[in-house]
Motif scaffolding. Structure first.
Motif, mmCIF file in Angstrom:
data_model
loop_
_atom_site.group_PDB
_atom_site.id
_atom_site.type_symbol
_atom_site.label_atom_id
_atom_site.label_comp_id
_atom_site.label_asym_id
_atom_site.label_seq_id
_atom_site.Cartn_x
_atom_site.Cartn_y
_atom_site.Cartn_z
ATOM 1 N N GLY A 1 -9.309 6.335 -6.070
ATOM 2 C CA GLY A 1 -8.500 5.144 -6.261
ATOM 3 C C GLY A 1 -7.579 4.889 -5.072
ATOM 4 N N VAL A 2 -7.306 3.620 -4.833
ATOM 5 C CA VAL A 2 -6.401 3.199 -3.771
ATOM 6 C C VAL A 2 -5.442 2.176 -4.364
ATOM 7 C CG1 VAL A 2 -6.220 2.031 -1.533
ATOM 8 C CG2 VAL A 2 -8.136 3.575 -1.986
ATOM 9 N N ILE A 3 -4.161 2.325 -4.068
ATOM 10 C CA ILE A 3 -3.146 1.381 -4.546
ATOM 11 C C ILE A 3 -2.552 0.657 -3.346
ATOM 12 C CG2 ILE A 3 -0.913 1.119 -5.691
ATOM 13 C CD1 ILE A 3 -1.513 3.633 -7.281
ATOM 14 N N THR A 4 -2.429 -0.673 -3.485
ATOM 15 C CA THR A 4 -1.708 -1.459 -2.475
ATOM 16 C C THR A 4 -0.696 -2.350 -3.178
ATOM 17 O OG1 THR A 4 -3.460 -3.127 -2.496
ATOM 18 C CG2 THR A 4 -3.544 -1.490 -0.756
ATOM 19 N N PRO A 5 0.481 -2.530 -2.623
ATOM 20 C CA PRO A 5 1.022 -1.794 -1.499
ATOM 21 C C PRO A 5 1.331 -0.358 -1.907
ATOM 22 C CG PRO A 5 2.734 -3.154 -2.444
ATOM 23 C CD PRO A 5 1.473 -3.460 -3.194
ATOM 24 N N ASP A 6 1.502 0.520 -0.909
ATOM 25 C CA ASP A 6 1.770 1.923 -1.225
ATOM 26 C C ASP A 6 3.116 2.409 -0.679
ATOM 27 O OD1 ASP A 6 1.123 2.001 1.438
ATOM 28 O OD2 ASP A 6 -0.456 3.505 1.235
ATOM 29 N N THR A 7 3.882 1.524 -0.081
ATOM 30 C CA THR A 7 5.227 1.881 0.396
ATOM 31 C C THR A 7 6.202 0.768 0.054
ATOM 32 O OG1 THR A 7 4.783 0.900 2.562
ATOM 33 C CG2 THR A 7 4.374 3.277 2.341
ATOM 34 N N ASP A 8 7.480 1.121 0.019
ATOM 35 C CA ASP A 8 8.567 0.157 -0.253
ATOM 36 C C ASP A 8 8.322 -0.628 -1.541
ATOM 37 O OD1 ASP A 8 9.856 0.920 2.124
ATOM 38 O OD2 ASP A 8 8.645 -0.510 3.282
ATOM 39 N N VAL A 9 7.897 0.075 -2.586
ATOM 40 C CA VAL A 9 7.618 -0.561 -3.875
ATOM 41 C C VAL A 9 8.844 -0.427 -4.765
ATOM 42 C CG1 VAL A 9 6.116 -0.552 -5.901
ATOM 43 C CG2 VAL A 9 5.167 -0.008 -3.645
ATOM 44 N N GLY B 1 9.137 -3.937 -10.910
ATOM 45 C CA GLY B 1 8.821 -5.348 -11.047
ATOM 46 C C GLY B 1 7.775 -5.832 -10.060
ATOM 47 N N ASP B 2 7.492 -5.053 -8.999
ATOM 48 C CA ASP B 2 6.434 -5.431 -8.059
ATOM 49 C C ASP B 2 5.081 -5.321 -8.755
ATOM 50 O OD1 ASP B 2 8.359 -5.726 -6.116
ATOM 51 O OD2 ASP B 2 7.835 -3.903 -5.007
ATOM 52 N N THR B 3 4.092 -6.007 -8.219
ATOM 53 C CA THR B 3 2.730 -5.925 -8.744
ATOM 54 C C THR B 3 1.892 -5.080 -7.799
ATOM 55 O OG1 THR B 3 2.903 -8.060 -9.833
ATOM 56 C CG2 THR B 3 0.688 -7.241 -9.404
ATOM 57 N N LEU B 4 1.213 -4.100 -8.347
ATOM 58 C CA LEU B 4 0.334 -3.234 -7.566
ATOM 59 C C LEU B 4 -1.113 -3.618 -7.837
ATOM 60 C CD1 LEU B 4 2.040 0.214 -8.209
ATOM 61 C CD2 LEU B 4 2.358 -1.326 -6.281
ATOM 62 N N THR C 1 5.400 5.879 -5.155
ATOM 63 C CA THR C 1 6.714 5.974 -5.780
ATOM 64 C C THR C 1 7.307 4.578 -5.914
ATOM 65 O OG1 THR C 1 7.057 8.156 -4.840
ATOM 66 C CG2 THR C 1 9.028 6.983 -5.581
ATOM 67 N N VAL C 2 7.711 4.278 -7.147
ATOM 68 C CA VAL C 2 8.335 2.997 -7.440
ATOM 69 C C VAL C 2 9.828 3.229 -7.606
ATOM 70 C CG1 VAL C 2 8.424 1.045 -9.027
ATOM 71 C CG2 VAL C 2 6.237 2.193 -8.576
ATOM 72 N N ALA C 3 10.605 2.582 -6.757
ATOM 73 C CA ALA C 3 12.052 2.778 -6.766
ATOM 74 C C ALA C 3 12.724 1.735 -7.662
ATOM 75 C CB ALA C 3 12.592 2.655 -5.344
ATOM 76 N N GLU C 4 13.927 2.066 -8.083
ATOM 77 C CA GLU C 4 14.731 1.137 -8.871
ATOM 78 C C GLU C 4 15.165 0.000 -7.972
ATOM 79 O OE1 GLU C 4 18.685 1.475 -11.679
ATOM 80 O OE2 GLU C 4 17.493 3.271 -11.255
ATOM 81 N N LYS C 5 15.089 -1.216 -8.504
ATOM 82 C CA LYS C 5 15.498 -2.386 -7.717
ATOM 83 C C LYS C 5 17.005 -2.389 -7.617
ATOM 84 C CE LYS C 5 13.514 -6.540 -7.081
ATOM 85 N NZ LYS C 5 12.511 -7.425 -7.510
ATOM 86 N N PRO C 6 17.561 -2.519 -6.393
ATOM 87 C CA PRO C 6 19.015 -2.511 -6.262
ATOM 88 C C PRO C 6 19.628 -3.713 -6.968
ATOM 89 C CG PRO C 6 17.932 -2.649 -4.106
ATOM 90 C CD PRO C 6 16.866 -2.670 -5.154
ATOM 91 N N VAL C 7 20.776 -3.450 -7.592
ATOM 92 C CA VAL C 7 21.499 -4.536 -8.272
ATOM 93 C C VAL C 7 22.345 -5.243 -7.222
ATOM 94 C CG1 VAL C 7 23.196 -5.060 -10.059
ATOM 95 C CG2 VAL C 7 21.556 -3.188 -10.398
ATOM 96 N N PRO C 8 22.186 -6.592 -7.123
ATOM 97 C CA PRO C 8 23.006 -7.310 -6.131
ATOM 98 C C PRO C 8 24.484 -7.208 -6.481
ATOM 99 C CG PRO C 8 21.493 -8.805 -7.304
ATOM 100 C CD PRO C 8 21.310 -7.458 -7.874
#
Length: 130
Positions: free
Chosen positions: A43-51, A54-57, A122-129
């Protein structure tokens, strides 16, 4: 006079000759060739960095030598299956490590041929503005 199963036949191929029985000839003509094995790639996932959450893989994997394939896309997050579907290659992510693989059945394989898990993303938490 009809041929009998024990009758011997001489077969010539190039400069060689071979002796076979009529039964061997019939068996060879009626033999069903083994199908090529289904191969499912890693399997391959895109994108694979800076995820971020809420992003779609998008997951993908190659499938070769399948006849009328039924493909199931499997997603896991932190070691637990979170999504499985026959046509869905997209997943809205949550925080954690996400992996993807494909499972395939076809006309020659009723048990799934299971591909290798992708490298984790790795999926990071979205920063709160602020």
């Amino acid at each position: 006079m009809a041929l009998q199963n024990t009758d011997n036949l001489i077969v010539g191929r190039d400069d060689e000759t071979y002796k076979i029985t009529y039964q061997e000839l019939k068996d060879d003509l009626n033999a069903v060739p083994e199908p090529d094995p289904v191969l499912v790639g890693k399997g391959v996932i895109t994108p694979d960095t800076d995820v971020e959450e809420g992003d779609t893989l998008i997951g993908s994997a190659t499938v070769t030598d399948a006849i009328n394939a039924v493909e199931v896309n499997v997603w896991e997050c932190d070691g637990k299956e979170v999504q499985r579907g026959s046509n869905d290659y997209y997943v809205t992510t949550k925080v954690g490590e996400v992996r993807y693989r494909k499972e395939v059945t076809d006309d020659n394989n009723s048990s799934p041929v299971i591909g290798t898990w992708s490298d984790p993303v790795t999926v990071a938490e979205k920063p709160v503005p602020t």
